[in-house]
Design an enzyme around this catalytic site. Structure first.
Site, mmCIF file in Angstrom:
data_model
loop_
_atom_site.group_PDB
_atom_site.id
_atom_site.type_symbol
_atom_site.label_atom_id
_atom_site.label_comp_id
_atom_site.label_asym_id
_atom_site.label_seq_id
_atom_site.Cartn_x
_atom_site.Cartn_y
_atom_site.Cartn_z
ATOM 1 N N LYS A 23 0.828 -1.330 0.550
ATOM 2 C CA LYS A 23 -0.353 -0.264 -0.365
ATOM 3 C C LYS A 23 0.717 0.983 -0.104
ATOM 4 C CE LYS A 23 -0.108 -0.431 5.028
ATOM 5 N NZ LYS A 23 -1.238 0.359 6.306
ATOM 6 N N ARG A 77 -10.547 1.635 14.653
ATOM 7 C CA ARG A 77 -9.722 2.366 13.387
ATOM 8 C C ARG A 77 -10.510 1.236 12.180
ATOM 9 N NH1 ARG A 77 -3.913 1.588 9.812
ATOM 10 N NH2 ARG A 77 -4.399 -0.509 10.344
ATOM 11 N N HIS A 135 -5.535 -6.454 14.072
ATOM 12 C CA HIS A 135 -4.515 -4.645 13.641
ATOM 13 C C HIS A 135 -3.961 -5.018 14.789
ATOM 14 C CE1 HIS A 135 -1.922 -3.388 11.590
ATOM 15 N NE2 HIS A 135 -1.793 -1.738 12.172
ATOM 16 N N ARG A 153 1.159 -9.603 7.689
ATOM 17 C CA ARG A 153 1.295 -9.099 6.797
ATOM 18 C C ARG A 153 2.104 -7.990 6.978
ATOM 19 N NH1 ARG A 153 -3.649 -9.102 9.470
ATOM 20 N NH2 ARG A 153 -3.585 -6.444 10.640
ATOM 21 N N TYR A 195 16.931 30.734 4.355
ATOM 22 C CA TYR A 195 15.685 31.694 5.174
ATOM 23 C C TYR A 195 15.462 31.835 6.491
ATOM 24 C CZ TYR A 195 13.108 30.547 0.685
ATOM 25 O OH TYR A 195 12.644 30.740 -0.845
ATOM 26 N N CYS A 199 14.946 23.916 2.405
ATOM 27 C CA CYS A 199 13.478 25.060 1.635
ATOM 28 C C CYS A 199 13.324 23.949 0.883
ATOM 29 C CB CYS A 199 14.708 26.004 0.222
ATOM 30 S SG CYS A 199 15.849 26.592 0.816
ATOM 31 N N ASP A 255 12.994 23.566 -2.612
ATOM 32 C CA ASP A 255 13.482 22.791 -3.538
ATOM 33 C C ASP A 255 15.132 22.021 -2.660
ATOM 34 O OD1 ASP A 255 11.592 23.162 -5.181
ATOM 35 O OD2 ASP A 255 11.968 25.217 -5.049
#
Length: 724
Positions: A399, A496, A525, A575, A616, A664, A666
């Site tokens: 997943k 859940r 689970h 699993r 920054y 930053c 990028d």
């Protein structure tokens, strides 16, 4: 002409006996090389060193098996002074046959670790199997091995490659160089040209062996100056314009050709292209015929022949052929392909790493790469199998795009390795796997009511936990004339997904009464399986699950952490997700290998003066007179969290470079002042073996799940497979 085939009952046994008889006629000195890791690198370096003074034969990287060793021995010429034969085993009993064939004069033992542990049983058994080859060395010979291993009852002299000796060469790593010392007092500083795993061990083994075989110090130094390690693995990636590349060069034997085409067939989509730059050694007519037959058998649409390989053109009358002077010319020809959806197999005289290929196929590779080591994924799967026992089945969770790697690549690897189920969270993930041609059974943890028809159409097993979904599945399956396997999901404390324990019996009864549904599994689970401080919570959940007493072919509760840390009687499937990537809780009985590696390259270097700030917000101030600040083209848009601002470090040239300034969108910056050899385009490692993804995640206050699944699409995914 006029000869008739010799028919035998056992072909392999006959070939091995023929090879053993031929070997005993050879005047050649034979050195056998075995171990779990480093065999091929050791063999290749030793060949380079010996060729300075001796006519040397070295078996191909793929010829180390029961068949391969026999073929290797039969390739040795009576003119060869020394032959290097690699011997690999995968199960108990293999080595006695290899030792009989090789009858080595000398032997090298590399590193013994967890390779093939699922078939060998233990590291002790692995070593005992390897020792069968070492015991075949006569008293006049020697065995080079690590001192830390206990090797008793060997008839020959034993030499330790990991221990300095005044009578033999030795290597030490003194950043950023290897310092080599020789018996006559000569020394040599060897730059770290292209890092390979455990390079110091590699150098020590090969130098000692070559020296003992008669190569003097000056010749060893000359050999090392020209030596560049070859990559020993297959790599696959998809370029931005849609072509999938499979780099599996080093063409020197029929087995390497067959293996390359097996991998190629698994990956092939669209047109099939073959780029070839020649054989490692002068090929026999049989080798040329074998390659030509393989190209026809596997329906190659377009063959691009480079340099010396162009002589093959006359043998390929019915295939489209392009003759190229070099790789760049081949690249330009690929760019002219009418269909960009194509798969390209790169094969030739030498294996080329991604960095070299990046220069030749410039537009096909990114500087920032997440490398998924599929061989390690498979090794981790087998380690779990050995740990859990043959009665426990595996559901491999792929997943969230295979935990941020690539769901399809992971699923294909795991399906080929024979997992019982593939697991996903959402139905569209399952459909994507089916569209990629994956036929292994798939379990989907969540299916919405409106997706029931699609789930049945794509043959996906559904986890259910309420009556309305069961009724919808039953009605649709009946309408289609299908019997649909489903898993009843019980909530024992995760809160859940899942039904309440008190609802379990009535839901199981509803499934049983439906003629179109089959109760394939019962599952729960765990919420805290990775936290030893909360083991009481996990045991409470498991006790509640056991008391349900619902029978089904598959009973499963454990994720990777629980499968590692707990014995769960009554469960017959686990699993596995993060554990297959070699991450998560450790166990003394479970040897896992980190299978993901994130790297980039230095984009540019800024020379900043004392008092200047970086990035920054000016959160980092330069303290020294001048600091070299490397700019790395990864940022929070790629999944490198701002939490790493002024925190953590990356590896450059084998040394640690601290991250400085705010991350930053990028880019992020690191301090290279103490690493003068680092230049623009020098590789940068964020995580791999050291640190692994889990350790890197902790520095940023993340879990490895968060770190990996955040990695963005600008990071190129590269899939690597190395046959041990």
């Amino acid at each position: 002409e006029g000869m008739h085939p010799l028919r035998v009952e056992r072909t392999l046994q006959a070939l091995q006996e023929l090879a053993a008889a031929y070997r005993r006629l050879l005047p050649t000195t034979i050195v056998a090389i075995t171990g779990c890791y480093g065999k091929t690198l050791t063999k290749d370096l030793l060949e380079v060193l010996l060729r300075q003074r001796k006519r040397t034969y070295a078996s191909s990287g793929s010829l180390n098996s029961q068949l391969g060793v026999a073929l290797s021995l039969l390739e040795i010429s009576h003119l060869d002074e020394i032959a290097l034969i690699e011997a690999g085993v995968s199960q108990v009993g293999d080595m006695s046959k290899l030792a009989h064939m090789i009858a080595p004069d000398y032997a090298l033992l590399t590193t013994i670790e967890g390779a093939h542990l699922h078939t060998m049983g233990s590291l002790t058994q692995t070593l005992e199997e390897k020792k069968l080859l070492l015991q075949a060395v006569p008293s006049s010979g020697w065995v080079i091995a690590p001192q830390r291993l206990s090797l008793k009852n060997l008839p020959s002299r034993q030499i330790f490659w990991d221990t300095p000796s005044p009578h033999l060469p030795h290597a030490d790593f003194k950043e950023p160089l290897f310092q080599l010392t020789f018996p006559e007092g000569k020394t040599f500083d060897l730059p770290l040209k292209q890092p390979v795993p455990r390079q110091k061990e590699l150098l020590c083994r090969a130098l000692k062996a070559a020296f003992l075989l008669g190569v003097e110090s000056d010749a060893l130094i000359e050999g090392l100056k020209s030596y560049l390690p070859q990559t020993l693995y297959t790599e696959m990636w998809t370029s931005p314009f849609g072509m999938t590349f499979l780099n599996d060069s080093y063409c020197s034997d029929p087995l390497s050709i067959e293996r390359a085409f097996r991998l190629f067939n698994k990956a092939a989509e669209g047109r099939r292209l073959f780029v070839f730059d020649g054989f490692r050694q002068e090929p026999s007519r049989g080798m040329r015929r074998h390659l030509v037959a393989a190209l026809k058998q596997h329906q190659i649409d377009h063959v691009l022949l480079i340099d010396q390989a162009r002589s093959l053109a006359k043998d390929l009358q019915e295939t489209k052929i392009t003759l190229c002077a070099d790789a760049k010319e081949a690249w330009n020809a690929l760019r002219q392909e009418p269909q960009k959806k194509a798969t390209v197999l790169l094969k030739g005289a030498r294996k080329k790493g991604l960095d070299q290929l990046r220069e030749e196929f410039a537009e096909g590779l990114s500087d920032s790469r997440l490398c998924l080591h599929l061989d390690k994924v498979e090794a981790n799967l087998n380690a779990f199998r050995h740990h859990l026992g043959p009665q426990v089945k595996i559901c491999a969770m792929v997943k969230a795009n295979g935990y941020g790697t690539d769901a399809i690549a992971m699923a294909k690897c795991l399906a080929d390795a024979g997992v019982h189920l593939l697991g996903v969270a959402h139905l569209h993930e399952a459909i994507a796997l089916r569209l990629a041609g994956i036929t292994t059974d798939i379990l989907c943890l969540y299916t919405a009511p409106y997706e029931v028809s699609q789930a049945i159409e794509w043959q996906v097993q559904v986890a259910v936990y309420d009556l309305s979904l069961i009724e919808l599945l039953s009605a649709e399956a009946k309408r289609r004339g299908r019997i649909v396997p489903i898993h009843l999901h019980v909530d024992t404390g995760m809160s859940r997904l899942g039904c309440r324990p008190k609802e379990t019996a009535s839901l199981a009864l509803a499934i049983e009464r439906s003629s179109s549904l089959r109760l394939e599994g019962v599952m729960t689970h765990f919420a805290c399986a990775d936290d030893p401080a909360k083991d009481a919570v996990t045991r409470k959940q498991f006790d509640l699950f056991c008391r349900l007493n619902i029978q089904a072919p598959l009973i499963h509760a454990a994720n990777s952490a629980a499968a590692t840390r707990f014995h769960l009687p009554g469960c017959n499937m686990v699993r596995l997700g993060l554990g297959l990537l070699g991450l998560g809780p450790c166990s003394p009985t479970l040897c896992l290998q980190p299978a993901v590696e994130l790297s980039s390259r230095i984009a540019t270097i800024q020379y900043c003066q004392a008092g200047e700030t970086v990035s920054y917000g000016g959160t980092y101030t330069v303290k020294r007179a001048v600091e070299r600040i490397g700019v790395i083209p990864l940022g929070y848009a790629d999944g490198i969290s701002r939490a790493y601002s002024n925190r953590g470090q990356v590896k450059v040239c084998g040394q640690w470079a601290p991250i400085v300034g705010n991350v930053c969108m990028d880019f992020f910056m690191c301090d290279l002042t103490s690493i003068p050899q680092a230049q623009e385009h020098t590789p940068v490692l964020l995580f791999g073996e050291e640190p692994n993804a889990e350790e890197f995640a902790q520095v940023g206050g993340l879990t490895p799940y968060e770190l990996l699944t955040r990695l963005g699409s600008r990071i190129q995914r590269v899939f690597r497979y190395e046959a041990i």
